[in-house]
Design a protein around this motif. Structure first.
Motif, PDB file in Angstrom:
ATOM      1  N   CYS A  43       0.836  -1.208   0.000  1.00 33.78           N
ATOM      2  CA  CYS A  43       0.000   0.000   0.000  1.00 33.78           C
ATOM      3  C   CYS A  43       0.867   1.254   0.000  1.00 33.78           C
ATOM      4  O   CYS A  43       0.527   2.255  -0.648  1.00 33.78           O
ATOM      5  CB  CYS A  43      -0.931  -0.011   1.211  1.00 33.78           C
ATOM      6  N   ARG A  44       1.961   1.207   0.730  1.00 36.14           N
ATOM      7  CA  ARG A  44       2.868   2.355   0.748  1.00 36.14           C
ATOM      8  C   ARG A  44       3.447   2.601  -0.646  1.00 36.14           C
ATOM      9  O   ARG A  44       3.514   3.744  -1.117  1.00 36.14           O
ATOM     10  CB  ARG A  44       3.999   2.120   1.751  1.00 36.14           C
ATOM     11  N   LEU A  45       3.856   1.532  -1.318  1.00 36.28           N
ATOM     12  CA  LEU A  45       4.397   1.665  -2.670  1.00 36.28           C
ATOM     13  C   LEU A  45       3.338   2.182  -3.635  1.00 36.28           C
ATOM     14  O   LEU A  45       3.618   3.009  -4.508  1.00 36.28           O
ATOM     15  CB  LEU A  45       4.948   0.323  -3.143  1.00 36.28           C
ATOM     16  N   ALA A  46       2.104   1.690  -3.470  1.00 36.56           N
ATOM     17  CA  ALA A  46       1.019   2.151  -4.344  1.00 36.56           C
ATOM     18  C   ALA A  46       0.737   3.633  -4.136  1.00 36.56           C
ATOM     19  O   ALA A  46       0.477   4.365  -5.095  1.00 36.56           O
ATOM     20  CB  ALA A  46      -0.235   1.323  -4.085  1.00 36.56           C
ATOM     21  N   ASP A  92       1.311 -11.666  -2.888  1.00 36.89           N
ATOM     22  CA  ASP A  92      -0.067 -11.468  -3.319  1.00 36.89           C
ATOM     23  C   ASP A  92      -0.359  -9.968  -3.310  1.00 36.89           C
ATOM     24  O   ASP A  92      -0.390  -9.336  -2.251  1.00 36.89           O
ATOM     25  CB  ASP A  92      -1.005 -12.213  -2.371  1.00 36.89           C
ATOM     26  N   LEU A  93      -0.576  -9.386  -4.476  1.00 38.15           N
ATOM     27  CA  LEU A  93      -0.811  -7.945  -4.565  1.00 38.15           C
ATOM     28  C   LEU A  93      -2.193  -7.541  -4.078  1.00 38.15           C
ATOM     29  O   LEU A  93      -2.519  -6.356  -4.075  1.00 38.15           O
ATOM     30  CB  LEU A  93      -0.609  -7.476  -6.005  1.00 38.15           C
ATOM     31  N   GLY A  94      -2.990  -8.505  -3.669  1.00 31.33           N
ATOM     32  CA  GLY A  94      -4.303  -8.179  -3.123  1.00 31.33           C
ATOM     33  C   GLY A  94      -4.317  -8.089  -1.605  1.00 31.33           C
ATOM     34  O   GLY A  94      -5.377  -7.884  -1.002  1.00 31.33           O
ATOM     35  N   GLN A  95      -3.149  -8.248  -0.964  1.00 31.57           N
ATOM     36  CA  GLN A  95      -3.107  -8.172   0.500  1.00 31.57           C
ATOM     37  C   GLN A  95      -3.550  -6.802   0.978  1.00 31.57           C
ATOM     38  O   GLN A  95      -3.310  -5.782   0.314  1.00 31.57           O
ATOM     39  CB  GLN A  95      -1.691  -8.453   1.003  1.00 31.57           C
ATOM     40  N   LEU A  96      -4.153  -6.769   2.156  1.00 29.35           N
ATOM     41  CA  LEU A  96      -4.658  -5.529   2.720  1.00 29.35           C
ATOM     42  C   LEU A  96      -3.615  -4.880   3.616  1.00 29.35           C
ATOM     43  O   LEU A  96      -2.831  -5.562   4.277  1.00 29.35           O
ATOM     44  CB  LEU A  96      -5.932  -5.788   3.528  1.00 29.35           C
ATOM     45  N   GLY A  97      -3.605  -3.564   3.635  1.00 29.48           N
ATOM     46  CA  GLY A  97      -2.700  -2.815   4.500  1.00 29.48           C
ATOM     47  C   GLY A  97      -3.271  -2.662   5.896  1.00 29.48           C
ATOM     48  O   GLY A  97      -4.308  -3.233   6.239  1.00 29.48           O
ATOM     49  N   TYR A  98      -2.592  -1.835   6.701  1.00 36.25           N
ATOM     50  CA  TYR A  98      -2.999  -1.674   8.096  1.00 36.25           C
ATOM     51  C   TYR A  98      -4.391  -1.058   8.233  1.00 36.25           C
ATOM     52  O   TYR A  98      -5.067  -1.236   9.243  1.00 36.25           O
ATOM     53  CB  TYR A  98      -1.976  -0.792   8.832  1.00 36.25           C
ATOM     54  N   LEU A 139      -4.548  -1.674  -4.672  1.00 33.03           N
ATOM     55  CA  LEU A 139      -5.331  -1.135  -5.773  1.00 33.03           C
ATOM     56  C   LEU A 139      -6.235  -0.011  -5.292  1.00 33.03           C
ATOM     57  O   LEU A 139      -6.363   1.040  -5.946  1.00 33.03           O
ATOM     58  CB  LEU A 139      -6.150  -2.254  -6.419  1.00 33.03           C
ATOM     59  N   GLN A 140      -6.876  -0.191  -4.135  1.00 36.99           N
ATOM     60  CA  GLN A 140      -7.737   0.857  -3.584  1.00 36.99           C
ATOM     61  C   GLN A 140      -6.932   2.098  -3.209  1.00 36.99           C
ATOM     62  O   GLN A 140      -7.379   3.229  -3.406  1.00 36.99           O
ATOM     63  CB  GLN A 140      -8.487   0.315  -2.365  1.00 36.99           C
ATOM     64  N   VAL A 143      -2.649   1.920 -10.995  1.00 39.03           N
ATOM     65  CA  VAL A 143      -3.898   1.154 -11.071  1.00 39.03           C
ATOM     66  C   VAL A 143      -3.843   0.173 -12.240  1.00 39.03           C
ATOM     67  O   VAL A 143      -4.159  -1.017 -12.107  1.00 39.03           O
ATOM     68  CB  VAL A 143      -5.100   2.104 -11.217  1.00 39.03           C
ATOM     69  N   THR A 144      -3.412   0.669 -13.397  1.00 34.73           N
ATOM     70  CA  THR A 144      -3.299  -0.195 -14.581  1.00 34.73           C
ATOM     71  C   THR A 144      -2.302  -1.321 -14.350  1.00 34.73           C
ATOM     72  O   THR A 144      -2.555  -2.489 -14.685  1.00 34.73           O
ATOM     73  CB  THR A 144      -2.863   0.640 -15.790  1.00 34.73           C
ATOM     74  N   LEU A 145      -1.151  -0.964 -13.771  1.00 34.89           N
ATOM     75  CA  LEU A 145      -0.129  -1.968 -13.505  1.00 34.89           C
ATOM     76  C   LEU A 145      -0.647  -3.044 -12.573  1.00 34.89           C
ATOM     77  O   LEU A 145      -0.479  -4.251 -12.828  1.00 34.89           O
ATOM     78  CB  LEU A 145       1.104  -1.297 -12.893  1.00 34.89           C
ATOM     79  N   LEU A 146      -1.304  -2.664 -11.493  1.00 35.74           N
ATOM     80  CA  LEU A 146      -1.809  -3.645 -10.526  1.00 35.74           C
ATOM     81  C   LEU A 146      -2.872  -4.533 -11.156  1.00 35.74           C
ATOM     82  O   LEU A 146      -2.918  -5.742 -10.896  1.00 35.74           O
ATOM     83  CB  LEU A 146      -2.378  -2.913  -9.303  1.00 35.74           C
TER      84      LEU A 146
END
Length: 628
Positions: free
Chosen positions: A505-508, A525-531, A537-538, A549-552
């Motif tokens: 999430c920080r990188l996003a 897994d790029l779908g993992q949730l942050g803190y 993606l969100q 967004v496109t990359l993810l």
């Protein structure tokens, strides 16, 4: 630390007020004038016969002989008006610095007699205001007035005078209860006991008992002979905000408003804070408009780190780490840095992150020397090639792991091969717990990584911090190295993936596509949730980072949102179906045609795994063929 020389050492004692000289009036203590007259009547503070023989003025006193050939003579300068330390501010401490400046050439050292309640603030401020200090400035005071029968004032003041008069300690210090502390490392910890101060993250500079023990290695050294510079212009619009559980964002917002220019934020533990989005939003908004915020732990000992997701979130919001500074030192440093003219916001942040006056222990930057072509490397090689006596074998066994790590850091394949021929096990860890593979992966030397993997080193070994070579390569965004490690069977451990969601999430949020690509390539897994419960993606969508967004979306659409696993452990599709066949535009890394049971290649000039679509293997002289 060298003792001061010369038959007479002259000091200026600046009496600003405080408990040491107070008198009781109607049951309460108030500042008392005439400290010099009080000290003149005490034999431990004044040798009347010597003073008469030398015709010293009334405000000048002389201690009994500190040694047969040395006297400490001191003049008491009484502040007007005398102040309780609770009434002292940055303005008064700047005036003390200016007083020292006016008398700097007349005296060998200075003693500042100050109240204890804000003494740590005063010592910290003076340490930053007085630049190029080459003489001792020692603050002291008392918990009980010097007039009382049972008091600590006499011992503290006498010790401060003797330390300033007998030793060349060129920094601002605090002397209390037989300990000389660095001024910007000290904090008051007790309101009643004589041992009122401590230095939680640095040992005392000196301890006084039957002997005086000086910790010479801790005392600041005079680097160059330059004139004293007094930075009397310090910013007054600075403050301290201590977080507490459940603190409302509205309170934080109200505190951070102009004209405030700098804040010391006292956080939990190792620099952690509530991760409520509304609170982080207020901090990020304040930092975005130029407010300098320093993150300090409210723990007595320890330092601010980024070990926890909540601490990393504060760093992402724009806060500057205070490491192991006390709040007093951080506030004084903020006032000093903000008072420096002509600096940009980034310049000020860099100064805050540097150790300027010994106020903090900054993280050590690892520096490994290269052995290639150096005289040291040649001599070590000659030494290690000597006869196999038992002593030399022991020395060789101790040195080889560190030498192998140094060679891996330099990417020196010849040195690594020479160490192998000497009998070095390239999988052995050095004193930091790192193997050569850790080092080569961290700095991105694909050639060294490839050689080490061919030697059969453990690809998933953890270093002293519990980190694998793969995670170190991910952090360095070394995509070719990540490909090599994954192909050799490397995978991120559950512990390394535990906080991966927050990091993603920080990188996003920072639109760091290269960093996201590295994590995907390593199998995260790029779908993992942050803190805060949001996915990368969100986060990218809310930040308006359309490219991310496109990359993810592209990465998550390939192979169930994970990069190809290592050939040795991924069976892939039945019948040789490719595990992944993806090319991500604009990212600079390509994974094509990784097929179970088929031949594939590592491209040392590319950034990932190259399959048959790269062109005939014979035309790619920079490629090394492998078989699954």
């Amino acid at each position: 630390m060298a003792r001061a020389t010369g038959p007479e050492r002259r000091l200026l004692a600046i009496y600003t007020g405080g408990t040491i000289g107070m008198r009781s009036e109607r049951g309460v203590l108030v500042p008392g004038q005439g400290l010099a007259a009080v000290l003149r009547r005490l034999p431990m503070f004044h040798d009347e016969d010597y003073a008469c023989a030398c015709q010293l003025p009334k405000d000048t006193l002389v201690l009994p002989p500190a040694s047969p050939d040395q006297r400490v003579i001191y003049t008491v300068l009484e502040w007007q008006p005398l102040l309780d330390s609770s009434d002292m501010t940055i303005a008064e401490w700047a005036q003390i610095a200016q007083t020292i400046e006016r008398h700097y050439e007349q005296y060998h050292g200075f003693v500042v007699i100050h109240g204890t309640d804000t003494m740590a603030f005063a010592a910290s401020t003076l340490s930053f205001v007085l630049e190029n200090l080459q003489k001792p400035v020692i603050l002291t005071g008392a918990q009980v007035p010097i007039h009382a029968l049972w008091n600590d004032g006499r011992e503290n003041l006498l010790g401060a005078l003797l330390m300033a008069g007998q030793y060349l300690i060129p920094e601002v210090c605090l002397f209390f209860q037989n300990q000389l502390l660095r001024g910007n490392r000290a904090t008051k910890v007790d309101s009643r006991r004589f041992a009122a101060f401590c230095s939680p993250n640095l040992p005392p500079l000196a301890t006084v008992g039957t002997d005086i023990i000086i910790n010479r290695e801790l005392v600041q050294k005079i680097r160059r002979k330059e004139p004293l510079v007094v930075h009397s212009h310090v910013e007054r619009d600075v403050g301290v905000l201590r977080l507490y559980p459940g603190i409302p964002a509205s309170l934080v917002r109200a505190f951070l408003q102009p004209p405030l220019k700098g804040v010391v934020l006292e956080t939990f533990g190792s620099g952690n804070a509530p991760t409520k989005p509304e609170l982080l939003l207020e901090l990020r908004a304040a930092a975005g408009r130029g407010l300098l915020i320093v993150n300090c732990t409210h723990c007595l000992q320890g330092a601010v780190t980024s070990d926890y997701a909540s601490g990393a979130a504060l760093a992402d919001a724009g806060l500057v780490s205070g490491f192991d500074m006390t709040s007093e030192a951080a506030l004084a440093k903020l006032a000093y840095v903000l008072g420096r003219p002509g600096l940009s916001l980034d310049d000020r942040k860099q100064l805050l992150a540097q150790d300027l006056r010994g106020e903090m222990t900054a993280p050590a930057t690892e520096r490994r020397p290269s052995l290639q072509g150096s005289p040291l490397g040649r001599r070590v090689t000659q030494f290690l090639s000597l006869s196999n006596s038992q002593e030399l074998d022991a020395v060789r066994d101790a040195l080889l792991p560190s030498l192998a790590c140094a060679a891996a850091h330099a990417g020196d394949l010849e040195a690594l091969q020479a160490l192998v021929e000497m009998g070095s096990d390239l999988g052995t860890a050095d004193f930091n717990g790192q193997t050569p593979l850790h080092v080569a992966a961290r700095v991105g030397h694909a050639g060294a990584v490839s050689m080490l993997l061919r030697r059969g080193v453990h690809v998933n070994a953890c270093d002293g911090d519990g980190l694998s070579p793969l995670l170190l390569a991910v952090r360095g965004r070394h995509q070719s190295v990540i490909g090599l490690l994954r192909a050799a069977g490397a995978c991120l451990s559950p512990q390394e993936l535990e906080d991966a969601g927050t990091e993603l999430c920080r990188l996003a949020s920072r639109a760091d596509g290269e960093g996201l690509q590295a994590w995907w390539q390593a199998g995260a897994d790029l779908g993992q949730l942050g803190y805060d419960g949001r996915s990368p993606l969100q986060v990218a969508e809310s930040a308006g980072n359309l490219e991310v967004v496109t990359l993810l979306q592209q990465l998550r659409g390939r192979a169930g949102a994970t990069a190809p696993g290592p050939v040795s452990s991924h069976p892939g599709g039945a019948g040789g179906t490719p595990v992944v066949d993806a090319q991500v535009p604009g990212v600079g890394s390509m994974f094509q045609g990784l097929v179970w049971g088929r031949r594939w290649a590592i491209c040392s000039q590319g950034t990932g795994l190259q399959g048959p679509s790269c062109g005939p293997l014979g035309q790619r002289t920079h490629c090394r063929e492998w078989s699954s």
